[in-house]
Design an enzyme around this catalytic site. Structure first.
Site, PDB file in Angstrom:
ATOM      1  N   ASP A  63      -7.986 -47.596 -54.945  1.00 32.28           N
ATOM      2  CA  ASP A  63      -7.629 -46.457 -54.100  1.00 32.28           C
ATOM      3  C   ASP A  63      -6.624 -45.554 -54.800  1.00 32.28           C
ATOM      4  OD1 ASP A  63      -5.406 -48.078 -53.878  1.00 32.28           O
ATOM      5  OD2 ASP A  63      -5.505 -48.298 -51.698  1.00 32.28           O
ATOM      6  N   SER A  64      -6.228 -45.936 -56.014  1.00 31.80           N
ATOM      7  CA  SER A  64      -5.449 -45.050 -56.886  1.00 31.80           C
ATOM      8  C   SER A  64      -6.194 -43.751 -57.150  1.00 31.80           C
ATOM      9  CB  SER A  64      -5.136 -45.754 -58.213  1.00 31.80           C
ATOM     10  OG  SER A  64      -6.327 -46.294 -58.782  1.00 31.80           O
ATOM     11  N   ASP A  97     -10.920 -51.849 -53.885  1.00 26.20           N
ATOM     12  CA  ASP A  97      -9.840 -51.828 -52.903  1.00 26.20           C
ATOM     13  C   ASP A  97     -10.384 -51.573 -51.499  1.00 26.20           C
ATOM     14  OD1 ASP A  97      -7.329 -52.316 -54.080  1.00 26.20           O
ATOM     15  OD2 ASP A  97      -7.274 -50.310 -54.946  1.00 26.20           O
ATOM     16  N   LYS A 137     -10.090 -56.311 -52.903  1.00 24.60           N
ATOM     17  CA  LYS A 137      -8.632 -56.395 -53.098  1.00 24.60           C
ATOM     18  C   LYS A 137      -7.939 -55.891 -51.844  1.00 24.60           C
ATOM     19  CE  LYS A 137      -6.191 -53.821 -56.124  1.00 24.60           C
ATOM     20  NZ  LYS A 137      -5.142 -53.182 -55.254  1.00 24.60           N
ATOM     21  N   GLU A 185      -4.009 -55.515 -49.921  1.00 21.68           N
ATOM     22  CA  GLU A 185      -2.560 -55.517 -50.116  1.00 21.68           C
ATOM     23  C   GLU A 185      -1.868 -56.231 -48.964  1.00 21.68           C
ATOM     24  OE1 GLU A 185      -2.392 -51.130 -52.322  1.00 21.68           O
ATOM     25  OE2 GLU A 185      -0.977 -51.606 -50.733  1.00 21.68           O
ATOM     26  N   GLU A 197       2.363 -56.582 -58.599  1.00 19.88           N
ATOM     27  CA  GLU A 197       2.731 -55.263 -59.104  1.00 19.88           C
ATOM     28  C   GLU A 197       4.231 -55.054 -59.035  1.00 19.88           C
ATOM     29  OE1 GLU A 197       1.775 -50.486 -58.493  1.00 19.88           O
ATOM     30  OE2 GLU A 197       0.581 -51.981 -57.416  1.00 19.88           O
TER      31      GLU A 197
END
Length: 270
Positions: A51-52, A90, A118, A120, A187
């Site tokens: 999602d970067s 993501d 992925k 978070e 991270e």
């Protein structure tokens, strides 16, 4: 001409063997078929459709505006160009807030070509991790600095520097492994904390801004090529360093990760 051998198909079993042998693997983001082809040919074991893309492609100041529609589109693009890398996607902001939503969105990304989701979070994603793995969907749990929580944590800051926060990250990492996570991503945490977690877990650990002791390293492609507007401490511009064009820069990144020459001391947090 590339000197890299033709890449083999990477699976979760492949990565587990890399960890058991004490070796390293390389990961990078990609958002289109062209770069997916270059990365997989260069030996990148995991390609992350991150999602970067909200920041490096769409020009947002965070990852929060990224939608499921965006993620599905770019996952399909990367899938078409991939030649053997494991594809990680993501789940974007608020796309796994409920059980029904999680299953629906994960299934959509898997159908688009992803091999692993992925997510978070810490302890609060343990049930979600268990839910997905029980249904055959592998999970990478993303801890430390979690960009989707940027408003809660007050910016992009190193996590786990104080003793209590470090202990919480360690405890939650073990909880997520026990819940079925196949990979952990750390991270922006101190290198000693990442080393401790990597050594204590059975699953592979990927680091970004987490020092050289994790099983794998991941970077945003645009950072490796020196075309990002912001350059974090943990970034190395391999395009300038390589002088062999983009494919050569990617090959050099892979080689540096595997030889443990990257990340170096100057890329780490204490």
């Amino acid at each position: 001409m590339s000197s890299q051998p033709k890449p083999l198909k990477t699976t979760l079993a492949t990565l587990q063997k890399v960890k058991s042998r004490g070796e390293k693997f390389a990961c990078l983001t990609a958002y289109d078929a062209c770069f997916a082809s270059i990365l997989s040919e260069a030996g990148v074991e995991i390609i992350l459709i991150g999602d970067s893309l909200g920041m490096v492609l769409q020009g947002h100041d965070s990852t929060l505006p990224v939608t499921m529609k965006d993620m599905i589109y770019h996952t399909k693009c990367v899938k078409r160009g991939n030649k053997g890398s494991l594809l990680m996607a993501d789940l974007p902001f608020m796309s796994y807030a409920s059980e029904t939503q999680t299953l629906k969105n994960s299934a959509a990304l898997m159908r688009a070509g992803a091999n692993i989701m992925k997510l978070e979070g810490g302890a609060w994603i343990a049930n979600t991790t268990r839910l997905l793995t029980e249904r055959g969907i592998p999970v990478c749990a993303h801890m430390g600095l979690t960009p989707q929580s940027v408003n809660r944590i007050g910016g992009f800051h190193v996590q786990g520097r104080d003793t209590s926060q470090a202990k919480l990250i360690i405890d939650e990492a073990h909880m997520l492994q026990d819940s079925g996570a196949s990979i952990l991503l750390l991270e922006c945490v101190p290198r000693h904390l990442a080393k401790s977690i990597t050594e204590s877990l059975e699953i592979p650990v990927i680091g970004i801004g987490a020092g050289p002791d994790t099983t794998g390293q991941i970077m945003v492609l645009h950072d490796v090529l020196g075309i990002s507007t912001i350059t974090p401490k943990f970034v190395e511009n391999f395009l300038i360093k390589s002088k062999r064009g983009i494919p050569g820069a990617i090959e050099d990144y892979v080689r540096a990760v595997k030889s443990i020459s990257f990340p170096a001391d100057e890329h780490c947090f204490d």
